[in-house]
Design a protein around this motif. Structure first.
Motif, short mmCIF file in Angstrom:
data_model
loop_
_atom_site.label_atom_id
_atom_site.label_comp_id
_atom_site.label_asym_id
_atom_site.label_seq_id
_atom_site.Cartn_x
_atom_site.Cartn_y
_atom_site.Cartn_z
N TRP A 105 50.48 53.71 27.71
CA TRP A 105 49.41 53.15 28.51
C TRP A 105 47.95 53.13 27.54
N ASP A 106 47.43 51.92 27.13
CA ASP A 106 46.30 51.83 26.30
C ASP A 106 46.61 52.14 24.93
N SER A 131 44.99 47.98 29.37
CA SER A 131 44.15 48.03 30.00
C SER A 131 43.15 46.42 30.23
N HIS A 132 42.73 46.69 28.83
CA HIS A 132 41.94 45.24 28.56
C HIS A 132 41.38 45.26 27.25
N LEU A 183 52.15 46.80 36.80
CA LEU A 183 50.95 46.52 36.37
C LEU A 183 50.30 45.72 37.27
N ASN A 185 46.83 43.49 38.33
CA ASN A 185 45.39 43.01 37.85
C ASN A 185 44.35 42.84 38.95
N SER A 193 42.13 42.04 33.34
CA SER A 193 42.12 43.58 33.20
C SER A 193 43.48 43.98 34.08
N ALA A 194 43.84 45.25 33.67
CA ALA A 194 45.14 45.54 34.07
C ALA A 194 44.83 47.23 34.47
N VAL A 195 45.47 47.80 35.69
CA VAL A 195 45.75 48.95 35.85
C VAL A 195 47.14 49.33 35.91
N THR A 207 43.96 53.80 34.68
CA THR A 207 42.89 52.79 35.02
C THR A 207 42.20 52.26 33.57
N GLY A 208 42.31 53.00 32.49
CA GLY A 208 41.41 52.87 31.47
C GLY A 208 40.02 52.87 31.66
N VAL A 210 38.73 50.12 33.50
CA VAL A 210 38.56 48.96 34.26
C VAL A 210 38.28 49.60 35.80
#
Length: 284
Positions: A105-106, A131-132, A183, A185, A193-195, A207-208, A210
Motif C-alpha cells: 500500500w503506497d 492512494s494518490h 480499494l 475512491n 484518490s483511494a483508501v 489512507t495515506g 487522503v
C-alpha cells in the motif's frame, strides 16, 4: 464496481540498470520516463516547486549517496517500509500480509537489492495499490522488482510520470483486489484518490494522507492541499465520510511512521469530520 483492463504503454528501457537513472523529482519523489524541465506533480497547487527551483536525482544517485531501506512493524501483519535518510515527501509504504497474498500500500521513491531481499523474505508482493499521485514515486521500479501489478484509479491517469504495462486502471467507487481487500475512491484530495479497506479481524483502513492521521492520533483530517493549507470542500468531506461509514474498521493507518489510530477507527473518523465541518462550514 468496474475494473478496466486498460494499461499504460511501456516506456521502460530493456536494461534494468538504465531504468535506475530515470529522473526522480527531489521535492515530491515522482519518477518520470525521460528527462524533462519540470515536474507536473509539483506544479499543481496541491504540491509545490522548491524555492531553489526544479531539481532532479535518480534511484542510482540515491544508492550512491548511501540511502537505505527502513523496515518496522506498524501493526498486526503490517510492515512499514521507508527510506533513510528521509527523501522527498518522506512517506512510508505498508506491506499487508493478507490471507490471499501480500499487498504493498503506497510506495516510496527508493529501492535497492537489500530491500528487495527483505521483502522477498516475507513473501514478496502480489499487488501494489497507491492512494494518490503524490505517492506514485518509483512505483514502476517496485512493480518490476516483484512482478506485481499496480492498481490506480482512472481519474488520476494524467499524473502517471512513467507509464508501464504493470499499471492497471480501475474506475467507479470500489475495486476488490481480494475477498478481504477493497480499494475505495472517497473523492477527496484528488479525484482518483483511494483508501484501502482490509476486512480481516476488526478491520483496518489504510489512507495515506487522503484521510490524514494527525500527530494527535485521536483525530484524522482531510485537506485539498496539505502543503499549501487549502481545506477540502465541505460537501466532498461529507460524501467521503458517508461512503467510508459503510465499512467497519478499528485501526486507521496514515502515511507517515507511527501515524496510526490504534482503535475505534469508525468513531474517530466520525468525530473528526464533525469537528472539521464545524470549523470549515459552521452553522449560522
Amino acid at each position: 464496481m468496474t475494473d478496466t483492463t486498460t494499461t499504460a504503454p511501456a516506456t521502460t528501457p530493456a536494461d534494468p540498470a538504465a531504468a535506475l537513472t530515470h529522473p526522480l523529482c527531489r521535492t515530491c519523489g515522482t519518477q518520470y520516463a525521460a528527462p524533462r524541465p519540470d515536474c507536473p506533480v509539483c506544479l499543481d497547487e496541491r504540491q509545490y516547486v522548491s524555492p531553489a527551483g526544479q531539481q532532479w536525482t535518480s534511484v542510482a544517485e540515491l544508492r550512491a549517496a548511501g540511502h537505505t531501506g527502513r523496515f518496522e512493524e506498524e501493526g498486526p501483519d503490517v510492515l512499514g517500509i521507508g527510506v533513510t535518510p528521509q527523501f522527498a515527501i518522506g512517506q512510508r509504504a505498508l506491506l499487508l500480509r493478507t490471507a490471499a497474498g501480500n499487498v504493498l500500500w503506497d510506495c516510496v521513491p527508493y529501492l535497492d537489492d537489500s530491500m528487495v531481499r527483505a521483502v522477498e523474505e516475507v513473501g514478496g508482493i502480489d499487488h501494489i495499490a497507491i492512494s494518490h499521485p503524490h505517492f506514485y514515486s518509483s512505483m514502476v521500479e517496485w512493480a518490476h522488482a516483484f512482478d506485481a501489478p499496480i492498481h490506480l484509479h482512472e481519474a488520476d491517469r494524467q499524473w502517471v510520470g512513467r507509464p508501464d504495462p504493470a499499471i492497471r486502471f480501475w474506475t467507479g467507487r470500489t475495486h476488490h483486489l481480494t475477498d478481504e481487500v477493497t480499494l475505495i475512491n472517497p473523492g477527496v484530495h484528488f479525484p482518483g484518490s483511494a483508501v484501502l479497506h482490509w476486512s480481516a479481524g476488526d478491520g483496518a483502513l489504510f489512507t495515506g494522507d487522503v484521510v490524514n492521521v494527525c500527530p494527535d492520533n485521536r483525530w484524522v483530517t482531510l485537506m485539498y492541499s496539505y502543503a499549501n493549507h487549502i481545506p477540502e470542500r465541505p460537501h466532498a468531506v461529507r460524501a467521503a465520510a458517508d461512503l467510508l461509514s459503510t465499512y467497519r474498521f478499528d485501526r486507521i493507518y496514515g502515511a507517515w511512521w507511527h501515524r496510526v489510530v490504534p482503535s475505534h477507527g469508525n468513531e474517530t473518523l466520525t468525530r473528526s469530520v464533525t469537528r472539521y465541518l464545524a470549523f470549515t462550514h459552521p452553522t449560522p
